[in-house]
Design a protein around this motif. Structure first.
Motif, PDB file in Angstrom:
ATOM      1  N   TRP A  70      30.933  39.640  48.258  1.00 36.67           N
ATOM      2  CA  TRP A  70      30.598  40.994  48.715  1.00 36.67           C
ATOM      3  C   TRP A  70      30.721  41.092  50.229  1.00 36.67           C
ATOM      4  CZ3 TRP A  70      26.915  43.077  51.923  1.00 36.67           C
ATOM      5  CH2 TRP A  70      26.740  44.463  51.859  1.00 36.67           C
ATOM      6  N   MET A  71      30.159  40.105  50.933  1.00 36.49           N
ATOM      7  CA  MET A  71      30.227  40.103  52.404  1.00 36.49           C
ATOM      8  C   MET A  71      31.674  40.097  52.883  1.00 36.49           C
ATOM      9  SD  MET A  71      27.228  40.236  53.873  1.00 36.49           S
ATOM     10  CE  MET A  71      27.373  39.465  55.468  1.00 36.49           C
ATOM     11  N   SER A  72      32.509  39.265  52.300  1.00 41.05           N
ATOM     12  CA  SER A  72      33.906  39.195  52.748  1.00 41.05           C
ATOM     13  C   SER A  72      34.645  40.495  52.434  1.00 41.05           C
ATOM     14  CB  SER A  72      34.628  37.991  52.138  1.00 41.05           C
ATOM     15  OG  SER A  72      34.917  38.178  50.774  1.00 41.05           O
ATOM     16  N   VAL A  74      33.258  43.643  52.093  1.00 42.04           N
ATOM     17  CA  VAL A  74      32.728  44.761  52.880  1.00 42.04           C
ATOM     18  C   VAL A  74      33.068  44.630  54.369  1.00 42.04           C
ATOM     19  CG1 VAL A  74      30.569  45.844  53.644  1.00 42.04           C
ATOM     20  CG2 VAL A  74      30.939  45.335  51.234  1.00 42.04           C
ATOM     21  N   HIS A  75      33.091  43.420  54.882  1.00 36.50           N
ATOM     22  CA  HIS A  75      33.284  43.238  56.319  1.00 36.50           C
ATOM     23  C   HIS A  75      34.709  42.883  56.724  1.00 36.50           C
ATOM     24  CE1 HIS A  75      29.092  43.757  57.280  1.00 36.50           C
ATOM     25  NE2 HIS A  75      28.787  42.984  56.253  1.00 36.50           N
ATOM     26  N   ILE A  76      35.534  42.439  55.794  1.00 36.33           N
ATOM     27  CA  ILE A  76      36.896  42.024  56.159  1.00 36.33           C
ATOM     28  C   ILE A  76      37.945  42.756  55.320  1.00 36.33           C
ATOM     29  CG2 ILE A  76      38.519  40.087  56.307  1.00 36.33           C
ATOM     30  CD1 ILE A  76      35.999  38.267  56.627  1.00 36.33           C
ATOM     31  N   PRO A  79      37.861  46.976  54.696  1.00 37.15           N
ATOM     32  CA  PRO A  79      38.265  47.727  55.890  1.00 37.15           C
ATOM     33  C   PRO A  79      39.750  47.573  56.223  1.00 37.15           C
ATOM     34  CG  PRO A  79      36.161  46.671  56.283  1.00 37.15           C
ATOM     35  CD  PRO A  79      36.679  46.128  54.964  1.00 37.15           C
ATOM     36  N   PRO A  91      31.690  53.051  52.628  1.00 36.37           N
ATOM     37  CA  PRO A  91      30.674  52.016  52.796  1.00 36.37           C
ATOM     38  C   PRO A  91      29.253  52.500  52.498  1.00 36.37           C
ATOM     39  CG  PRO A  91      31.622  52.641  54.916  1.00 36.37           C
ATOM     40  CD  PRO A  91      32.368  53.384  53.870  1.00 36.37           C
ATOM     41  N   GLU A  94      29.247  52.540  48.771  1.00 35.71           N
ATOM     42  CA  GLU A  94      29.792  51.264  48.306  1.00 35.71           C
ATOM     43  C   GLU A  94      30.743  51.470  47.127  1.00 35.71           C
ATOM     44  OE1 GLU A  94      27.035  48.054  47.796  1.00 35.71           O
ATOM     45  OE2 GLU A  94      26.147  48.374  49.763  1.00 35.71           O
TER      46      GLU A  94
END
Length: 115
Positions: A70-72, A74-76, A79, A91, A94
């Protein structure tokens, strides 16, 4: 400047740069899986559903691992795909869905090596 490809038909330098950009976007398996999965969906899809699909393919179902995915995303990855107009990423809600450029990109998915 014209560049010849394998079948000797001319392509412009701009075409080659655009194709290179597509392959850069598809260079990570999570972005490829995201585009492929969203192609099967008719409506906006939750990021959690995409995470679950990736976790299933990566054969790791723990909550900790799903959070890392999820982190990868949403943040990489999301986008990057949104900036290239391949997906629409909200975002706040979600959610993600395919965008205008996705059709042309999907034709190149078969050319990118699968993991």
């Amino acid at each position: 400047m014209k560049i010849n490809n394998d079948n000797n038909s001319p392509r412009s330098f701009d075409d080659e740069q655009a194709l290179s950009a597509v392959f850069r976007l598809l260079s990570h398996h999570r972005r490829r899986v995201t585009v492929q999965y969203l192609a099967t969906q008719n409506d906006p899809t939750s990021v959690t559903d995409v995470v679950d699909q990736i976790a299933l393919l990566e054969d790791e179902q723990t909550d900790t691992y799903k959070f890392q995915i999820w982190m990868s995303l949403v943040h990489i990855h999301l986008p990057l795909l949104a900036e290239a107009a391949v997906i629409k990423f909200d975002p706040d809600r979600e959610t993600v869905e395919l965008d205008a450029q996705a059709k042309s990109m999907r034709s190149h998915l078969g050319l990118v090596a699968a993991d």
